[in-house]
Design an enzyme around this catalytic site. Structure first.
Site, short mmCIF file in Angstrom:
data_model
loop_
_atom_site.label_atom_id
_atom_site.label_comp_id
_atom_site.label_asym_id
_atom_site.label_seq_id
_atom_site.Cartn_x
_atom_site.Cartn_y
_atom_site.Cartn_z
N ASN A 1 -1.40 -10.72 8.19
CA ASN A 1 -2.50 -9.88 8.43
C ASN A 1 -4.03 -10.05 8.08
O ASN A 1 -4.23 -10.60 7.07
CB ASN A 1 -2.33 -8.40 7.58
CG ASN A 1 -2.98 -7.18 7.79
OD1 ASN A 1 -3.19 -6.69 8.92
ND2 ASN A 1 -3.87 -7.02 6.93
N GLU A 2 -4.79 -10.10 9.09
CA GLU A 2 -6.17 -10.32 8.77
C GLU A 2 -6.57 -11.54 7.87
O GLU A 2 -6.92 -11.52 6.97
CB GLU A 2 -7.01 -8.93 8.16
CG GLU A 2 -6.94 -7.84 8.94
CD GLU A 2 -7.83 -6.77 8.38
OE1 GLU A 2 -8.21 -6.64 7.46
OE2 GLU A 2 -7.87 -5.54 9.10
N GLN A 60 0.62 -1.38 -0.02
CA GLN A 60 0.05 -0.01 0.09
C GLN A 60 0.77 1.39 0.07
O GLN A 60 0.32 2.36 -0.10
CB GLN A 60 -0.89 -0.27 1.21
CG GLN A 60 -1.93 -0.99 1.08
CD GLN A 60 -2.90 -1.21 2.47
OE1 GLN A 60 -2.55 -1.77 3.17
NE2 GLN A 60 -3.94 -0.42 2.49
N HIS A 107 1.22 -9.21 4.49
CA HIS A 107 0.15 -7.93 4.71
C HIS A 107 -0.67 -8.48 3.24
O HIS A 107 -0.53 -7.40 2.40
CB HIS A 107 0.49 -6.87 4.84
CG HIS A 107 -0.54 -5.84 5.30
ND1 HIS A 107 -0.69 -5.38 6.60
CD2 HIS A 107 -1.87 -5.60 4.76
CE1 HIS A 107 -1.79 -4.52 6.53
NE2 HIS A 107 -2.55 -4.59 5.75
C1 BGC Z 1 -6.11 -3.84 6.37
C2 BGC Z 1 -5.61 -2.51 5.77
C3 BGC Z 1 -6.58 -1.75 4.91
C4 BGC Z 1 -7.53 -1.32 6.03
C5 BGC Z 1 -8.63 -0.22 5.84
C6 BGC Z 1 -7.49 -3.42 6.78
O1 BGC Z 1 -8.53 -4.34 6.47
O2 BGC Z 1 -5.37 -4.46 6.86
O3 BGC Z 1 -4.72 -2.94 4.60
O4 BGC Z 1 -6.06 -0.57 4.24
O5 BGC Z 1 -8.10 -2.24 6.80
O6 BGC Z 1 -9.42 -0.60 4.72
#
Ligand code: BGC
Length: 414
Positions: A162-163, A24, A118
């Site tokens: 991540n997530e 990002q 990520h």
């Molecule tokens: C993610 C980010 C994303 C943010 C806002 C999260 O889901 O880890 O990569 O930019 O939320 O949408």
């Protein structure tokens, strides 16, 4: 940790900072699956990432700004597609780059909180079946072994994935040909969630074996599912495959990351739309800063005592920076309340899970900079604005406001 008229005093060593991710912000992540996805003719991605914020070259400036604002922590990610652009071919230059970042953070007094994955993977990994391919777990573990020297002796907090719950949903959506279909109703396929949990555990054990000083966790997207009266069972059943199973999988971890933006109300038929009269942010989400405190409490309830929490993402996409301050102030008030033993009625005291106050070790705002928001540069989350033409960085008032609290070791809870 006390609540006084001057605000909420943070525990010693509390991390206050901001987050980004490689794809990002870095720009030119050409060997990744996301880059290829962005280039698909007629594909679902409106705007490609291109140069992003050019942070691959400007990371020193980014860190200087964060340290100058008063923060003591920075969460960023290592890009697997740069470390291993072709299967089995490791870029020594990329390893050296991330090692310089880790050291550069420490030199500036920023605790590096490092995410190993990520959302983006090397294109070759995706083409070999991605997370459900036959060798996925071993390939990820091999990457973790490769990047261990980047962390060695300098990094105390590492996140594997991540997530994972969003990764599982994205995988399921693509498999069903649903593209970026409504994530609110899809259910992640069981096999992908299992694959991610296994990859996480294997990566954690791999890191523990190599670097016992590194605390390993993962960062889960918290949707703050709220049942309407009578929909409690529906809500629990809805939340488990989308969130709670990933929190349960963190019970043996060294810490867990909370990522919270808004809430999702659940009726007897499933998720309800955002109320017509609710304020929405640039991502279309309901402006609901109380989500953070609720997400932290829910995480602590599901994961259980002994696993400290780091808030690894919380923020708002807005063009109105004063609204960012309003949102963040209210979110931090909820966080302070969740940390205080006894909750809103409790006495000040030790910050230990089990005595009522959640053991929270840090707050990392999303995001440090305006970033590429997975298909668009429109939603601006940054404490620091980035000019899309010149890459000039300009701290916003919200960045100064939050940095002052970091410097003071105290949240200006209103
Ligand atoms: C993610 C980010 C994303 C943010 C806002 C999260 O889901 O880890 O990569 O930019 O939320 O949408």
């Amino acid at each position: 940790m006390t609540m006084t008229d001057d605000g909420f005093a943070l525990p010693d060593g509390f991390l206050m900072g901001a987050s980004t991710s490689a794809h990002q912000t870095e720009g030119g992540n050409t060997a990744s699956d996301w880059w290829a996805f962005e280039q698909l003719p007629g594909g679902p991605v409106a705007e490609p990432s291109g140069d992003a914020a050019d942070s691959y070259h400007r990371w020193r400036e980014d860190m200087d700004l964060l340290a100058g604002l008063g923060f003591n922590a920075y969460r960023f990610s290592i890009e697997w597609a740069r470390i291993e652009p072709v299967r089995g071919q490791v870029s020594r230059a990329a390893l050296a780059h991330y090692r310089r970042m880790v050291e550069g953070a420490r030199e500036r007094g920023l605790e590096p909180v490092v995410t190993l994955h990520h959302f983006t993977s090397p294109r070759w990994f995706h083409e070999s079946g991605g997370w459900t391919g036959p060798e996925a777990v071993d390939l990820f573990a091999a990457y973790v072994r490769t990047v261990a020297p980047v962390l060695d002796g300098q990094v105390r907090y590492a996140a594997t994935l991540n997530e994972p719950n969003m990764l599982a949903l994205a995988h399921t959506a693509l498999r069903q040909g649903a593209g970026f279909a409504d994530f609110r109703t899809l259910e992640p396929a069981d096999y992908i969630s299992e694959a991610l949990i296994t990859a996480h555990r294997t990566a954690r054990e791999t890191l523990h074996g190599l670097l016992p000083g590194v605390r390993v966790g993962w960062t889960v997207a918290n949707q703050v599912y709220q049942p309407e009266p009578g929909a409690e069972d529906v809500c629990r059943a809805f939340a488990w495959p989308r969130e709670d199973r990933f929190l349960e999988a963190a019970r043996d971890d060294d810490w867990v990351g909370v990522q919270s933006y808004t809430r999702t109300r659940i009726g007897s038929g499933g998720p309800l739309p955002v109320p017509e009269d609710a304020e929405r942010t640039l991502t279309g989400w309901e402006f609901y800063p109380a989500a953070l405190g609720e997400a932290v409490r829910h995480t602590a309830d599901v994961v259980g005592p002994g696993v400290p929490v780091l808030v690894t993402e919380n923020g708002i996409a807005t063009r109105d920076d004063a609204r960012r301050i309003d949102y963040t102030a209210a979110a931090l008030a909820g966080l302070a309340d969740a940390m205080r033993p006894g909750g809103s009625d409790g006495e000040a005291g030790e910050n230990t899970a089990g005595s009522g106050g959640v053991d929270v070790r840090g707050y990392l705002h999303w995001s440090a900079l305006d970033t590429y928001e997975w298909g668009s540069y429109g939603p601006t989350f940054g404490l620091v604005a980035v000019d899309r033409e010149t890459f000039v960085r300009t701290p916003r008032p919200s960045g100064r406001w939050l940095g002052e609290q970091a410097r003071a070791g105290r949240l200006a809870v209103r």
